[in-house]
Design a protein around this motif. Structure first.
Motif, PDB file in Angstrom:
ATOM      1  N   PRO A  57       0.823  -1.206   0.000  1.00  0.00           N
ATOM      2  CA  PRO A  57       0.000   0.000   0.000  1.00  0.00           C
ATOM      3  C   PRO A  57       0.862   1.262   0.000  1.00  0.00           C
ATOM      4  N   PHE A  58       0.311   2.312  -0.552  1.00  0.00           N
ATOM      5  CA  PHE A  58       0.985   3.619  -0.601  1.00  0.00           C
ATOM      6  C   PHE A  58       2.345   3.523  -1.298  1.00  0.00           C
ATOM      7  N   SER A  59       2.419   2.752  -2.376  1.00  0.00           N
ATOM      8  CA  SER A  59       3.709   2.537  -3.045  1.00  0.00           C
ATOM      9  C   SER A  59       4.301   3.834  -3.598  1.00  0.00           C
ATOM     10  N   TRP A  60       3.462   4.806  -3.879  1.00  0.00           N
ATOM     11  CA  TRP A  60       3.964   6.069  -4.428  1.00  0.00           C
ATOM     12  C   TRP A  60       4.919   6.770  -3.467  1.00  0.00           C
ATOM     13  N   LEU A  64       8.786   8.331  -4.014  1.00  0.00           N
ATOM     14  CA  LEU A  64       9.277   9.647  -3.586  1.00  0.00           C
ATOM     15  C   LEU A  64      10.533   9.509  -2.728  1.00  0.00           C
ATOM     16  N   PHE A  65      10.526   8.543  -1.807  1.00  0.00           N
ATOM     17  CA  PHE A  65      11.728   8.306  -1.004  1.00  0.00           C
ATOM     18  C   PHE A  65      12.909   7.936  -1.908  1.00  0.00           C
ATOM     19  N   GLY A  66      12.641   7.090  -2.895  1.00  0.00           N
ATOM     20  CA  GLY A  66      13.694   6.691  -3.824  1.00  0.00           C
ATOM     21  C   GLY A  66      14.278   7.879  -4.574  1.00  0.00           C
ATOM     22  N   LEU A  67      13.403   8.768  -5.049  1.00  0.00           N
ATOM     23  CA  LEU A  67      13.869   9.968  -5.757  1.00  0.00           C
ATOM     24  C   LEU A  67      14.693  10.848  -4.835  1.00  0.00           C
ATOM     25  N   PHE A  68      14.190  11.070  -3.638  1.00  0.00           N
ATOM     26  CA  PHE A  68      14.902  11.898  -2.659  1.00  0.00           C
ATOM     27  C   PHE A  68      16.286  11.323  -2.360  1.00  0.00           C
ATOM     28  N   ALA A  99      16.206  19.507  -2.317  1.00  0.00           N
ATOM     29  CA  ALA A  99      15.410  20.205  -1.297  1.00  0.00           C
ATOM     30  C   ALA A  99      13.920  20.104  -1.615  1.00  0.00           C
ATOM     31  N   ILE A 100      13.553  20.324  -2.865  1.00  0.00           N
ATOM     32  CA  ILE A 100      12.140  20.233  -3.268  1.00  0.00           C
ATOM     33  C   ILE A 100      11.627  18.818  -3.053  1.00  0.00           C
ATOM     34  N   SER A 101      12.428  17.836  -3.450  1.00  0.00           N
ATOM     35  CA  SER A 101      12.044  16.436  -3.274  1.00  0.00           C
ATOM     36  C   SER A 101      11.902  16.079  -1.799  1.00  0.00           C
ATOM     37  N   SER A 102      12.832  16.556  -0.977  1.00  0.00           N
ATOM     38  CA  SER A 102      12.774  16.210   0.446  1.00  0.00           C
ATOM     39  C   SER A 102      11.595  16.882   1.137  1.00  0.00           C
ATOM     40  N   ILE A 103      11.329  18.133   0.810  1.00  0.00           N
ATOM     41  CA  ILE A 103      10.179  18.839   1.395  1.00  0.00           C
ATOM     42  C   ILE A 103       8.875  18.168   0.974  1.00  0.00           C
ATOM     43  N   THR A 104       8.781  17.801  -0.295  1.00  0.00           N
ATOM     44  CA  THR A 104       7.577  17.130  -0.798  1.00  0.00           C
ATOM     45  C   THR A 104       7.371  15.792  -0.096  1.00  0.00           C
ATOM     46  N   THR A 105       8.437  15.008  -0.008  1.00  0.00           N
ATOM     47  CA  THR A 105       8.339  13.703   0.650  1.00  0.00           C
ATOM     48  C   THR A 105       7.949  13.860   2.111  1.00  0.00           C
ATOM     49  N   ALA A 106       8.601  14.792   2.804  1.00  0.00           N
ATOM     50  CA  ALA A 106       8.296  15.009   4.225  1.00  0.00           C
ATOM     51  C   ALA A 106       6.857  15.469   4.413  1.00  0.00           C
ATOM     52  N   ALA A 107       6.387  16.363   3.552  1.00  0.00           N
ATOM     53  CA  ALA A 107       5.018  16.873   3.681  1.00  0.00           C
ATOM     54  C   ALA A 107       3.983  15.783   3.411  1.00  0.00           C
ATOM     55  N   LEU A 108       4.294  14.864   2.498  1.00  0.00           N
ATOM     56  CA  LEU A 108       3.318  13.832   2.139  1.00  0.00           C
ATOM     57  C   LEU A 108       3.379  12.591   3.023  1.00  0.00           C
ATOM     58  N   VAL A 109       4.516  12.373   3.694  1.00  0.00           N
ATOM     59  CA  VAL A 109       4.613  11.167   4.513  1.00  0.00           C
ATOM     60  C   VAL A 109       3.843  11.302   5.826  1.00  0.00           C
ATOM     61  N   TRP A 110       3.811  12.498   6.405  1.00  0.00           N
ATOM     62  CA  TRP A 110       3.159  12.651   7.713  1.00  0.00           C
ATOM     63  C   TRP A 110       1.675  12.321   7.699  1.00  0.00           C
ATOM     64  N   LEU A 112       0.332  10.128   5.981  1.00  0.00           N
ATOM     65  CA  LEU A 112       0.239   8.673   5.789  1.00  0.00           C
ATOM     66  C   LEU A 112       0.534   7.886   7.061  1.00  0.00           C
ATOM     67  N   VAL A 113       1.209   8.496   8.015  1.00  0.00           N
ATOM     68  CA  VAL A 113       1.650   7.767   9.209  1.00  0.00           C
ATOM     69  C   VAL A 113       0.485   7.054   9.906  1.00  0.00           C
ATOM     70  N   PRO A 114      -0.639   7.723  10.194  1.00  0.00           N
ATOM     71  CA  PRO A 114      -1.739   6.987  10.851  1.00  0.00           C
ATOM     72  C   PRO A 114      -2.282   5.849   9.987  1.00  0.00           C
ATOM     73  N   LYS A 115      -2.331   6.057   8.673  1.00  0.00           N
ATOM     74  CA  LYS A 115      -2.836   5.014   7.773  1.00  0.00           C
ATOM     75  C   LYS A 115      -1.891   3.818   7.739  1.00  0.00           C
ATOM     76  N   ILE A 116      -0.597   4.101   7.720  1.00  0.00           N
ATOM     77  CA  ILE A 116       0.386   3.018   7.695  1.00  0.00           C
ATOM     78  C   ILE A 116       0.358   2.257   9.019  1.00  0.00           C
ATOM     79  N   LEU A 117       0.253   2.984  10.128  1.00  0.00           N
ATOM     80  CA  LEU A 117       0.201   2.325  11.436  1.00  0.00           C
ATOM     81  C   LEU A 117      -1.080   1.518  11.620  1.00  0.00           C
ATOM     82  N   ALA A 118      -2.139   1.847  10.883  1.00  0.00           N
ATOM     83  CA  ALA A 118      -3.400   1.109  10.981  1.00  0.00           C
ATOM     84  C   ALA A 118      -3.350  -0.222  10.236  1.00  0.00           C
TER      85      ALA A 118
END
Length: 158
Positions: A57-60, A64-68, A99-110, A112-118
């Protein structure tokens, strides 16, 4: 884009800053090379995993992590390059992309955290599966007992 962005003439390579000392150059180049190899191997591992396990799940977010991580490796590759060639604008643009990649990844991962933990863990799934198997076994035993009782009642009433 202004012409001066890719003009390397006013700059000196980092090797000058290191006073071209072989030990210092070797330390930085070998360290950055090992970092590049490590950083580049991680995205390839992520892609391999995603190709083999298309049910993740959430493979996208892995992409993003890979690109970063790949861009982080590229900044270290350019650090090696800049020891001899003062391509600081190119280095700066790659850092901007990182920097753009890292900011984007950081903004989008948070979010997802509750969904991933569920998502149930493998241990939770095994426990639920075992409980379900026990429940099925209890139902089968109860069903067998009911059949016996029904047959006994039919036999005794006749």
């Amino acid at each position: 884009m202004p012409d001066h962005l890719f003009d390397m003439h006013p700059y000196m390579p980092h090797g000058q800053c290191y006073l071209w000392q072989n030990d210092l150059l070797l330390l930085h180049v070998v360290s950055d090379t090992l970092i590049v190899l490590s950083y580049y191997s991680i995205p390839f591992a992520l892609v391999y995993i995603l190709k083999k396990r298309q049910d993740i799940p959430f493979s996208w977010i892995y992409w993003l992590f890979g690109l970063f991580i790949f861009l982080c490796g590229t900044t270290h590759l350019l650090s090696i390059w800049n020891v001899w060639v003062p391509d600081y604008w190119l280095s700066g643009f790659v850092k901007l992309a990182t920097a753009i990649s890292s900011i984007t990844t950081a903004a989008l991962v948070w979010p997802l955290v509750p969904k991933i933990l569920a998502i149930p863990s493998q241990a939770q799934l095994v426990a639920a599966n075992s409980a379900l198997a026990r429940e099925i076994e209890n139902h089968k035993r109860t069903e067998q007992e009911l059949r016996k009782l029904t047959l006994a009642m039919q036999y005794s009433s006749s």
